[in-house]
Design a protein around this motif. Structure first.
Motif, PDB file in Angstrom:
ATOM      1  N   ALA A  19       0.771  -1.197  -0.051  1.00  0.00           N
ATOM      2  CA  ALA A  19      -0.025  -0.067  -0.233  1.00  0.00           C
ATOM      3  C   ALA A  19       0.688   1.127  -0.159  1.00  0.00           C
ATOM      4  O   ALA A  19       0.631   2.246  -0.583  1.00  0.00           O
ATOM      5  CB  ALA A  19      -0.808  -0.096   1.293  1.00  0.00           C
ATOM      6  N   LYS A  20       1.901   1.312   0.745  1.00  0.00           N
ATOM      7  CA  LYS A  20       2.838   2.533   0.934  1.00  0.00           C
ATOM      8  C   LYS A  20       3.795   2.594  -0.049  1.00  0.00           C
ATOM      9  O   LYS A  20       4.743   1.576  -0.314  1.00  0.00           O
ATOM     10  CB  LYS A  20       3.641   2.516   2.140  1.00  0.00           C
ATOM     11  CG  LYS A  20       4.045   3.823   2.579  1.00  0.00           C
ATOM     12  CD  LYS A  20       4.611   3.992   3.801  1.00  0.00           C
ATOM     13  CE  LYS A  20       4.989   5.185   4.281  1.00  0.00           C
ATOM     14  NZ  LYS A  20       5.460   5.675   5.685  1.00  0.00           N
ATOM     15  N   SER A  21       3.897   3.432  -1.017  1.00  0.00           N
ATOM     16  CA  SER A  21       4.779   3.812  -2.238  1.00  0.00           C
ATOM     17  C   SER A  21       5.668   4.878  -1.540  1.00  0.00           C
ATOM     18  O   SER A  21       5.593   5.726  -0.870  1.00  0.00           O
ATOM     19  CB  SER A  21       4.214   4.709  -3.265  1.00  0.00           C
ATOM     20  OG  SER A  21       4.939   4.669  -4.378  1.00  0.00           O
ATOM     21  N   HIS A  22       7.107   4.658  -1.970  1.00  0.00           N
ATOM     22  CA  HIS A  22       8.476   5.421  -1.704  1.00  0.00           C
ATOM     23  C   HIS A  22       8.864   6.182  -2.609  1.00  0.00           C
ATOM     24  O   HIS A  22       9.560   7.100  -2.628  1.00  0.00           O
ATOM     25  CB  HIS A  22       9.510   4.387  -1.085  1.00  0.00           C
ATOM     26  CG  HIS A  22       8.851   3.535   0.190  1.00  0.00           C
ATOM     27  ND1 HIS A  22       8.424   4.156   1.381  1.00  0.00           N
ATOM     28  CD2 HIS A  22       8.872   2.156   0.223  1.00  0.00           C
ATOM     29  CE1 HIS A  22       8.244   3.086   2.161  1.00  0.00           C
ATOM     30  NE2 HIS A  22       8.487   2.175   1.549  1.00  0.00           N
ATOM     31  N   GLY A  23       8.408   5.828  -3.879  1.00  0.00           N
ATOM     32  CA  GLY A  23       8.747   6.665  -5.174  1.00  0.00           C
ATOM     33  C   GLY A  23       8.138   6.207  -6.387  1.00  0.00           C
ATOM     34  O   GLY A  23       7.890   4.903  -6.707  1.00  0.00           O
ATOM     35  N   ILE A  24       7.792   6.857  -7.321  1.00  0.00           N
ATOM     36  CA  ILE A  24       7.244   6.688  -8.906  1.00  0.00           C
ATOM     37  C   ILE A  24       8.204   7.373  -9.816  1.00  0.00           C
ATOM     38  O   ILE A  24       8.670   8.741  -9.761  1.00  0.00           O
ATOM     39  CB  ILE A  24       6.187   7.364  -9.004  1.00  0.00           C
ATOM     40  CG1 ILE A  24       4.896   7.013  -7.922  1.00  0.00           C
ATOM     41  CG2 ILE A  24       5.458   6.970 -10.239  1.00  0.00           C
ATOM     42  CD1 ILE A  24       4.687   5.293  -7.786  1.00  0.00           C
ATOM     43  N   LEU A  25       8.633   6.366 -10.606  1.00  0.00           N
ATOM     44  CA  LEU A  25       9.775   6.937 -11.486  1.00  0.00           C
ATOM     45  C   LEU A  25       9.451   6.708 -13.018  1.00  0.00           C
ATOM     46  O   LEU A  25       8.636   5.650 -13.341  1.00  0.00           O
ATOM     47  CB  LEU A  25      11.170   6.273 -11.224  1.00  0.00           C
ATOM     48  CG  LEU A  25      11.733   6.458  -9.757  1.00  0.00           C
ATOM     49  CD1 LEU A  25      12.758   5.376  -9.526  1.00  0.00           C
ATOM     50  CD2 LEU A  25      12.196   7.732  -9.763  1.00  0.00           C
ATOM     51  N   ARG A  26      10.030   7.633 -14.024  1.00  0.00           N
ATOM     52  CA  ARG A  26       9.751   7.251 -15.305  1.00  0.00           C
ATOM     53  C   ARG A  26      11.285   6.859 -15.810  1.00  0.00           C
ATOM     54  O   ARG A  26      12.163   7.618 -15.496  1.00  0.00           O
ATOM     55  CB  ARG A  26       9.133   8.553 -16.001  1.00  0.00           C
ATOM     56  CG  ARG A  26       7.828   8.612 -16.075  1.00  0.00           C
ATOM     57  CD  ARG A  26       7.530   9.671 -17.199  1.00  0.00           C
ATOM     58  NE  ARG A  26       6.191  10.247 -17.151  1.00  0.00           N
ATOM     59  CZ  ARG A  26       5.709  11.370 -16.643  1.00  0.00           C
ATOM     60  NH1 ARG A  26       6.451  12.198 -16.002  1.00  0.00           N
ATOM     61  NH2 ARG A  26       4.540  11.592 -16.974  1.00  0.00           N
ATOM     62  N   GLY A  27      11.215   5.974 -16.826  1.00  0.00           N
ATOM     63  CA  GLY A  27      12.478   5.528 -17.233  1.00  0.00           C
ATOM     64  C   GLY A  27      12.438   4.827 -18.657  1.00  0.00           C
ATOM     65  O   GLY A  27      11.381   5.071 -19.419  1.00  0.00           O
ATOM     66  N   VAL A  28      13.341   4.219 -19.152  1.00  0.00           N
ATOM     67  CA  VAL A  28      13.198   3.453 -20.596  1.00  0.00           C
ATOM     68  C   VAL A  28      14.124   2.117 -20.273  1.00  0.00           C
ATOM     69  O   VAL A  28      14.950   1.969 -19.552  1.00  0.00           O
ATOM     70  CB  VAL A  28      13.956   4.190 -21.460  1.00  0.00           C
ATOM     71  CG1 VAL A  28      15.576   4.462 -21.131  1.00  0.00           C
ATOM     72  CG2 VAL A  28      13.988   3.553 -23.011  1.00  0.00           C
ATOM     73  N   LEU A  29      13.354   1.016 -20.917  1.00  0.00           N
ATOM     74  CA  LEU A  29      13.840  -0.275 -20.790  1.00  0.00           C
ATOM     75  C   LEU A  29      14.398  -0.733 -22.318  1.00  0.00           C
ATOM     76  O   LEU A  29      13.639  -0.100 -23.283  1.00  0.00           O
ATOM     77  CB  LEU A  29      13.094  -1.307 -20.665  1.00  0.00           C
ATOM     78  CG  LEU A  29      13.289  -2.785 -20.563  1.00  0.00           C
ATOM     79  CD1 LEU A  29      12.647  -3.668 -19.367  1.00  0.00           C
ATOM     80  CD2 LEU A  29      12.672  -3.636 -21.647  1.00  0.00           C
ATOM     81  N   ARG A  30      15.783  -0.841 -22.179  1.00  0.00           N
ATOM     82  CA  ARG A  30      16.505  -1.167 -23.607  1.00  0.00           C
ATOM     83  C   ARG A  30      16.521  -2.717 -23.809  1.00  0.00           C
ATOM     84  O   ARG A  30      17.502  -3.278 -22.832  1.00  0.00           O
ATOM     85  CB  ARG A  30      17.852  -0.265 -23.674  1.00  0.00           C
ATOM     86  CG  ARG A  30      17.609   1.187 -23.757  1.00  0.00           C
ATOM     87  CD  ARG A  30      18.680   2.004 -24.061  1.00  0.00           C
ATOM     88  NE  ARG A  30      18.505   3.136 -24.415  1.00  0.00           N
ATOM     89  CZ  ARG A  30      18.538   4.382 -23.453  1.00  0.00           C
ATOM     90  NH1 ARG A  30      18.986   3.972 -22.328  1.00  0.00           N
ATOM     91  NH2 ARG A  30      18.256   5.488 -23.938  1.00  0.00           N
ATOM     92  N   ILE A  31      16.110  -3.378 -24.476  1.00  0.00           N
ATOM     93  CA  ILE A  31      16.196  -4.758 -24.923  1.00  0.00           C
ATOM     94  C   ILE A  31      17.430  -4.947 -25.680  1.00  0.00           C
ATOM     95  O   ILE A  31      17.523  -4.401 -26.796  1.00  0.00           O
ATOM     96  CB  ILE A  31      14.940  -5.268 -25.367  1.00  0.00           C
ATOM     97  CG1 ILE A  31      13.733  -5.354 -24.689  1.00  0.00           C
ATOM     98  CG2 ILE A  31      15.059  -7.053 -25.874  1.00  0.00           C
ATOM     99  CD1 ILE A  31      12.394  -5.560 -25.092  1.00  0.00           C
ATOM    100  N   ARG A  32      18.211  -5.899 -25.144  1.00  0.00           N
ATOM    101  CA  ARG A  32      19.432  -6.188 -26.231  1.00  0.00           C
ATOM    102  C   ARG A  32      19.079  -6.525 -27.464  1.00  0.00           C
ATOM    103  O   ARG A  32      18.033  -7.497 -27.346  1.00  0.00           O
ATOM    104  CB  ARG A  32      20.293  -7.111 -25.201  1.00  0.00           C
ATOM    105  CG  ARG A  32      20.968  -6.329 -24.037  1.00  0.00           C
ATOM    106  CD  ARG A  32      22.057  -7.210 -23.608  1.00  0.00           C
ATOM    107  NE  ARG A  32      22.736  -6.722 -22.453  1.00  0.00           N
ATOM    108  CZ  ARG A  32      23.582  -7.214 -21.872  1.00  0.00           C
ATOM    109  NH1 ARG A  32      24.178  -8.615 -21.929  1.00  0.00           N
ATOM    110  NH2 ARG A  32      24.275  -6.390 -20.769  1.00  0.00           N
ATOM    111  N   PRO A  33      19.836  -6.360 -28.468  1.00  0.00           N
ATOM    112  CA  PRO A  33      19.159  -6.645 -29.872  1.00  0.00           C
ATOM    113  C   PRO A  33      20.061  -7.952 -30.202  1.00  0.00           C
ATOM    114  O   PRO A  33      19.341  -8.497 -31.264  1.00  0.00           O
ATOM    115  CB  PRO A  33      19.880  -5.627 -30.814  1.00  0.00           C
ATOM    116  CG  PRO A  33      21.090  -4.988 -29.936  1.00  0.00           C
ATOM    117  CD  PRO A  33      20.725  -5.212 -28.539  1.00  0.00           C
TER     118      PRO A  33
END
Length: 360
Positions: free
Chosen positions: A52-66
């Protein structure tokens, strides 16, 4: 290093569905109702039944190896490329406790713009990963978990002072156990988890999932210098109810955070049981292998608009995603309806639609 066995191919008979699982799920929903209805009445606002308790919300990017080999280039990882992601850092209780009660850390990852056949009821084009900073689950079956949950439900949003005192004692017990090489998920779950910085932790799916033609568990491990410097670092709560959130916010304003998303393939059915998440899959049998990275640039981890968008307007569920990553095992099967049940209650009580990005 010994030669690894080839990965086990996925077949439905890897799962062992037992009679009575439906009744267990019904019982879990009723117990979660006790938790979420109690907290909603007390807070005037519905929160998640767990974490229930959140400590942080983040935006980012996932890079899948080719350049992944065939056994790793499966499901959403079949092609290289970048995907936007949201991350939510949390602790596992169903009520919002002061940080003096130390509990296991959780990290939920939502990957966007994921194409492919969806799991039943999974809207949008996303893939969720729900992980904790431990390698095993606290109960072998959903029925055993339900028994523990009923005990915890009776203390929801009560006995705060007792929980703080017990947490302090249990941290000492946990420390003593660790000196002799014993890890106790039960002690952690009751409030004896170390007060670690969530940004320095390695997270695990704990339960297995279909991995395209194969089966795997997932892990998210910190690899950037900024995060590795936080590994094992403890947070001084100092009487602050939201100390973890404050520390994470301060750190994320200046650090570049990079994790590796890793996969541990099922290679030995006896040593790596699908139906028992209390058994750790040995890395001697099957090591974790990197399939992607997650990068988060410096940002405000408690931005009001983002918190509203993600913490209130979204849910994270192992059953949100591709059919190629179907959750496996008793615990995962029980999670399907209980996650939806909790989210439906929040949506109605808070009058705030919960949706997947791009599926409004």
């Amino acid at each position: 290093m010994p030669t690894l066995l080839p990965p086990v191919r996925y077949t439905p008979d890897l799962e062992d569905v037992q009679p009575g699982e439906g009744e267990t799920v019904q019982g879990l929903n009723e117990t979660f109702d006790t938790i979420i209805e109690t907290t909603a009445e007390d807070y005037g606002h519905a929160v998640r039944g767990v974490h229930a308790k959140s400590h942080g919300i983040l935006r980012g990017v996932l890079r899948i190896r080719p350049d992944l080999p065939e056994e790793l280039a499966q499901g959403m990882f079949a092609r290289g490329g970048d995907h936007p992601v949201y991350l939510r850092l949390s602790t596992n209780a169903g009520d919002i406790l002061p940080d003096a009660v130390s509990l296991p850390r959780g990290l939920a990852l939502k990957v966007l713009q994921v194409d492919g056949e969806r799991l039943p009821g999974a809207d949008g084009a996303t893939q969720d990963f729900v992980m904790v900073n431990g390698t095993v689950f606290q109960a072998k079956t959903a029925s055993e978990f339900h028994s523990s949950l009923k005990l915890l439900a009776g203390t929801t949003d009560r006995l705060e002072g007792t929980k703080k005192a017990m947490s302090s004692v249990l941290r000492g017990v946990n420390s003593a156990l660790q000196t002799v090489g014993i890890q106790s998920p039960t002690v952690n779950a009751l409030g004896g988890a170390p007060q670690v910085d969530p940004l320095g932790e390695t997270y695990y799916s704990v339960t297995p999932f279909r991995y395209g033609d194969y089966v795997a568990k997932f892990s998210l491990a910190p690899v950037s210098a900024d995060l590795k410097a936080l590994c094992g670092e403890t947070i001084a709560v100092d009487g602050r109810e939201d100390a973890i959130r404050e520390i994470v916010r301060e750190e994320m304003r200046k650090v570049t955070a990079t994790w590796e998303l890793r996969v541990q393939l099922l290679r030995d059915r006896a040593a790596q049981p699908v139906e028992d998440p209390t058994v750790e899959w040995s890395e001697d049998v099957s090591p974790f292998e990197t399939v992607a990275t997650v990068e988060v640039r410096p940002q405000d981890s408690w931005d009001e608009e983002l918190v509203q968008e993600v913490n209130e307007g979204m849910r994270f569920s192992v059953w949100t995603g591709l059919a190629a990553h179907r959750p496996l095992g008793n615990i995962n099967r029980a999670r399907r309806d209980t996650y939806r049940h909790s989210a439906a209650f929040r949506q109605v009580f808070n009058k705030c639609p919960i949706h997947e990005p791009g599926a409004r």
